[in-house]
Design a protein around this motif. Structure first.
Motif, mmCIF file in Angstrom:
data_model
loop_
_atom_site.group_PDB
_atom_site.id
_atom_site.type_symbol
_atom_site.label_atom_id
_atom_site.label_comp_id
_atom_site.label_asym_id
_atom_site.label_seq_id
_atom_site.Cartn_x
_atom_site.Cartn_y
_atom_site.Cartn_z
ATOM 1 N N ILE A 1 0.846 -1.195 0.000
ATOM 2 C CA ILE A 1 0.000 0.000 0.000
ATOM 3 C C ILE A 1 0.878 1.240 0.000
ATOM 4 O O ILE A 1 1.742 1.412 0.872
ATOM 5 C CB ILE A 1 -0.923 0.003 1.239
ATOM 6 C CG1 ILE A 1 -1.797 -1.254 1.243
ATOM 7 C CG2 ILE A 1 -1.788 1.261 1.256
ATOM 8 C CD1 ILE A 1 -2.619 -1.430 2.504
ATOM 9 N N HIS A 2 0.663 2.116 -0.977
ATOM 10 C CA HIS A 2 1.417 3.364 -1.073
ATOM 11 C C HIS A 2 0.549 4.508 -0.560
ATOM 12 O O HIS A 2 -0.541 4.760 -1.090
ATOM 13 C CB HIS A 2 1.826 3.633 -2.526
ATOM 14 C CG HIS A 2 2.886 2.709 -3.032
ATOM 15 N ND1 HIS A 2 4.169 3.130 -3.318
ATOM 16 C CD2 HIS A 2 2.867 1.371 -3.293
ATOM 17 C CE1 HIS A 2 4.889 2.104 -3.751
ATOM 18 N NE2 HIS A 2 4.109 1.024 -3.746
ATOM 19 N N ASP A 3 1.035 5.204 0.462
ATOM 20 C CA ASP A 3 0.314 6.323 1.080
ATOM 21 C C ASP A 3 0.987 7.614 0.641
ATOM 22 O O ASP A 3 2.118 7.907 1.040
ATOM 23 C CB ASP A 3 0.351 6.170 2.605
ATOM 24 C CG ASP A 3 -0.502 7.204 3.319
ATOM 25 O OD1 ASP A 3 -1.266 7.921 2.642
ATOM 26 O OD2 ASP A 3 -0.404 7.286 4.558
ATOM 27 N N LEU A 4 0.293 8.387 -0.192
ATOM 28 C CA LEU A 4 0.881 9.577 -0.803
ATOM 29 C C LEU A 4 0.632 10.806 0.060
ATOM 30 O O LEU A 4 -0.495 11.087 0.448
ATOM 31 C CB LEU A 4 0.265 9.803 -2.190
ATOM 32 C CG LEU A 4 0.259 8.591 -3.122
ATOM 33 C CD1 LEU A 4 -0.311 8.991 -4.479
ATOM 34 C CD2 LEU A 4 1.646 7.982 -3.274
ATOM 35 N N GLY A 5 1.692 11.562 0.324
ATOM 36 C CA GLY A 5 1.563 12.717 1.203
ATOM 37 C C GLY A 5 1.131 12.274 2.585
ATOM 38 O O GLY A 5 0.173 12.792 3.145
ATOM 39 N N ALA B 1 -5.046 0.487 8.044
ATOM 40 C CA ALA B 1 -4.384 -0.813 8.219
ATOM 41 C C ALA B 1 -5.158 -1.747 9.150
ATOM 42 O O ALA B 1 -5.321 -2.937 8.837
ATOM 43 C CB ALA B 1 -2.950 -0.615 8.715
ATOM 44 N N PRO B 2 -5.680 -1.266 10.284
ATOM 45 C CA PRO B 2 -6.431 -2.169 11.168
ATOM 46 C C PRO B 2 -7.804 -2.553 10.627
ATOM 47 O O PRO B 2 -8.508 -3.338 11.262
ATOM 48 C CB PRO B 2 -6.576 -1.345 12.466
ATOM 49 C CG PRO B 2 -5.574 -0.256 12.375
ATOM 50 C CD PRO B 2 -5.463 0.050 10.918
ATOM 51 N N ARG B 3 -8.189 -2.008 9.478
ATOM 52 C CA ARG B 3 -9.485 -2.334 8.876
ATOM 53 C C ARG B 3 -9.348 -3.278 7.675
ATOM 54 O O ARG B 3 -10.352 -3.621 7.045
ATOM 55 C CB ARG B 3 -10.210 -1.049 8.462
ATOM 56 C CG ARG B 3 -10.682 -0.229 9.663
ATOM 57 C CD ARG B 3 -11.275 1.109 9.235
ATOM 58 N NE ARG B 3 -12.026 1.729 10.332
ATOM 59 C CZ ARG B 3 -11.473 2.465 11.302
ATOM 60 N NH1 ARG B 3 -10.154 2.677 11.294
ATOM 61 N NH2 ARG B 3 -12.215 2.962 12.261
ATOM 62 N N LEU B 4 -8.130 -3.670 7.339
ATOM 63 C CA LEU B 4 -7.891 -4.588 6.234
ATOM 64 C C LEU B 4 -7.225 -5.852 6.757
ATOM 65 O O LEU B 4 -6.365 -5.794 7.638
ATOM 66 C CB LEU B 4 -6.984 -3.937 5.182
ATOM 67 C CG LEU B 4 -7.500 -2.668 4.497
ATOM 68 C CD1 LEU B 4 -6.443 -2.134 3.534
ATOM 69 C CD2 LEU B 4 -8.824 -2.918 3.771
ATOM 70 N N ASP B 5 -7.624 -7.002 6.199
ATOM 71 C CA ASP B 5 -7.025 -8.277 6.580
ATOM 72 C C ASP B 5 -5.742 -8.531 5.801
ATOM 73 O O ASP B 5 -5.540 -8.013 4.700
ATOM 74 C CB ASP B 5 -8.002 -9.428 6.311
ATOM 75 C CG ASP B 5 -9.162 -9.463 7.298
ATOM 76 O OD1 ASP B 5 -8.978 -8.989 8.441
ATOM 77 O OD2 ASP B 5 -10.243 -9.946 6.919
ATOM 78 N N GLY B 6 -4.924 -9.393 6.365
ATOM 79 C CA GLY B 6 -3.747 -9.887 5.664
ATOM 80 C C GLY B 6 -2.500 -9.071 5.921
ATOM 81 O O GLY B 6 -2.576 -7.922 6.360
ATOM 82 N N PRO B 7 -1.343 -9.652 5.622
ATOM 83 C CA PRO B 7 -0.074 -8.926 5.769
ATOM 84 C C PRO B 7 -0.073 -7.681 4.889
ATOM 85 O O PRO B 7 -0.565 -7.705 3.767
ATOM 86 C CB PRO B 7 0.973 -9.939 5.293
ATOM 87 C CG PRO B 7 0.298 -11.268 5.360
ATOM 88 C CD PRO B 7 -1.157 -11.021 5.113
ATOM 89 N N GLN B 8 0.493 -6.611 5.424
ATOM 90 C CA GLN B 8 0.519 -5.345 4.690
ATOM 91 C C GLN B 8 1.918 -4.732 4.773
ATOM 92 O O GLN B 8 2.527 -4.721 5.844
ATOM 93 C CB GLN B 8 -0.481 -4.348 5.278
ATOM 94 C CG GLN B 8 -1.919 -4.817 5.262
ATOM 95 C CD GLN B 8 -2.833 -3.922 6.068
ATOM 96 O OE1 GLN B 8 -2.641 -2.700 6.122
ATOM 97 N NE2 GLN B 8 -3.837 -4.508 6.714
ATOM 98 N N HIS B 9 2.358 -4.200 3.657
ATOM 99 C CA HIS B 9 3.585 -3.408 3.639
ATOM 100 C C HIS B 9 3.225 -2.020 3.135
ATOM 101 O O HIS B 9 2.782 -1.864 2.002
ATOM 102 C CB HIS B 9 4.660 -4.031 2.749
ATOM 103 C CG HIS B 9 5.937 -3.251 2.740
ATOM 104 N ND1 HIS B 9 6.763 -3.158 3.845
ATOM 105 C CD2 HIS B 9 6.515 -2.485 1.768
ATOM 106 C CE1 HIS B 9 7.804 -2.405 3.555
ATOM 107 N NE2 HIS B 9 7.675 -1.971 2.302
ATOM 108 N N THR C 1 4.178 -3.871 8.016
ATOM 109 C CA THR C 1 5.513 -3.282 7.969
ATOM 110 C C THR C 1 5.469 -1.974 7.201
ATOM 111 O O THR C 1 4.513 -1.696 6.471
ATOM 112 C CB THR C 1 6.513 -4.241 7.308
ATOM 113 O OG1 THR C 1 6.039 -4.573 5.986
ATOM 114 C CG2 THR C 1 6.659 -5.517 8.129
ATOM 115 N N VAL C 2 6.517 -1.167 7.350
ATOM 116 C CA VAL C 2 6.522 0.195 6.798
ATOM 117 C C VAL C 2 7.891 0.528 6.238
ATOM 118 O O VAL C 2 8.923 0.133 6.793
ATOM 119 C CB VAL C 2 6.158 1.222 7.899
ATOM 120 C CG1 VAL C 2 6.351 2.645 7.393
ATOM 121 C CG2 VAL C 2 4.735 1.036 8.373
ATOM 122 N N GLU C 3 7.889 1.254 5.121
ATOM 123 C CA GLU C 3 9.102 1.932 4.657
ATOM 124 C C GLU C 3 8.731 3.343 4.255
ATOM 125 O O GLU C 3 7.556 3.645 3.999
ATOM 126 C CB GLU C 3 9.750 1.199 3.486
ATOM 127 C CG GLU C 3 8.954 1.264 2.189
ATOM 128 C CD GLU C 3 9.697 0.647 1.005
ATOM 129 O OE1 GLU C 3 10.547 1.380 0.422
ATOM 130 O OE2 GLU C 3 9.414 -0.520 0.672
#
Length: 356
Positions: free
Chosen positions: A124-128, A139-147, A176-178
């Motif tokens: 998932i790309h979060d812009l701005g 993130a807490p409203r979606l299932d499954g591993p997330q980056h 996870t996050v970058e």
């Protein structure tokens, strides 16, 4: 880059004789007053913690150069230090943002994400991203591993976003996050390679038509949906209506459209741009509903809303000053209710792997 800035509070400052009322000063806090120079432009005088980074206004938008619109700067410019948004302001608005976002768009988004071809986990790309409020909400409203890949121009805000990011999805899967520092208005499909979803909050209204079209093309090229929340709709409702309400609203909307930015026209333009790329587009209202529980946010929003209107139409200043004082007094007394209309947009691009 930013966060919030598409909203009226991003221009919370003194304009044309309207005072930005300083708040209570407590240990470790920052308050702001704006004072006129010797016939020159108004300048900020910040009181409180001396360690506050240069160019930061607590609870408002970034400090700009004289004559520059005080909203997020999305484009490459001179090599001076980029303006930055105070985390204090982003923290102030985060609960109202969370309450406003359209839950109705989540089910169609979940269905699309569950049917994306060849994906193991979500990218998932979060812009701005600002301080990361969108990730904390979604993130807490979606299932499954997330980056999550957090994009912003301001490394200071990227640090906040990374530190405060959620660690678990709705089903307990790892998050996870970058972070990536850069100009989100110039995204390409290559930058979104492998993306499952693009998100943004309060972003569309500080883009131009060309930049929205570029964003839509990038999402279509990557075959990923986009959830773009809290774009200003150009409509405001205040309790105890005043004849000046509509004049200020119109002037503020014109201010939002400066320099080719779309302001309240952004959602319509985005709908066209994503549809032209073959996406299915859904729009849902996401208003702030501010009352006695939001006194701090409402006061900051009022100052910015009126201030921007007066900057756009200086002839409003004489009437706007007592108007603002009366509205702030009602706010402090818990008697003011404000609805600030926004729109959330979900664009479901055609997946590139062949699924519909």
């Amino acid at each position: 880059m930013r966060k919030t800035t598409a909203t009226p509070a991003d221009v919370a400052r003194r304009v044309g004789g309207i005072l930005a009322q300083p708040g209570r000063t407590e240990p470790g806090s920052v308050t702001e007053t704006l004072i006129p120079g010797d016939g020159g432009p108004l300048r900020p005088a910040v009181h409180g913690v001396e360690a506050v980074a240069p160019g930061v206004i607590a609870g408002a938008g970034p400090v700009g150069r004289p004559g520059e619109r005080p909203t997020v700067r999305l484009r490459d410019s001179a090599p001076e230090e980029q303006p930055r948004y105070a985390p204090e302001w982003l923290e102030l608005r985060e609960p109202a943002d969370a309450a406003a976002r359209a839950m109705e768009l989540l089910d169609p988004l979940r269905i699309r994400l569950a049917n994306l071809p060849g994906r193991s986990g979500l990218a998932i790309h979060d812009l701005g991203c600002g301080t990361g409020s969108m990730g904390r909400w979604l993130a807490p409203r979606l299932d499954g591993p997330q980056h999550w890949v957090l994009h912003d121009r301001d490394p200071y805000l990227l640090h906040f976003a990374a530190v405060a990011s959620p660690r678990a999805a709705a089903d307990g899967s790892r998050v996870t996050v970058e972070t990536r520092r850069g100009d989100v208005a110039r995204l390409t499909p290559d930058a979104l390679a492998g993306a499952s979803l693009v998100t943004a909050s309060a972003l569309l209204d500080v883009l131009t038509r060309e930049e929205i079209e570029t964003l839509a093309a990038a999402c279509a090229g990557a075959g990923c949906p986009a959830l773009l929340t809290l774009s200003v709709a150009g409509r405001v409702e205040l309790s105890a209506p005043d004849p000046l309400d509509q004049e200020i609203a119109a002037a503020f909307n014109d201010h939002q459209r400066r320099d080719g930015l779309l302001g309240p026209d952004a959602v319509n333009v985005a709908c066209e741009a994503f549809a032209d790329q073959g996406a299915t587009v859904k729009v849902h209202p996401s208003p702030w509903r501010l009352g006695p529980q939001n006194v701090g946010l409402t006061a900051q929003w009022l100052r910015g809303w009126v201030g921007a209107a007066v900057e756009e139409r200086p002839e409003l200043a004489e009437r706007a000053e007592p108007y603002l004082a009366a509205r702030l007094a009602a706010c402090a007394a818990g008697d003011l209710h404000v609805t600030v209309h926004h729109s959330d947009l979900l664009a479901l691009a055609r997946p590139t792997g062949g699924a519909g």
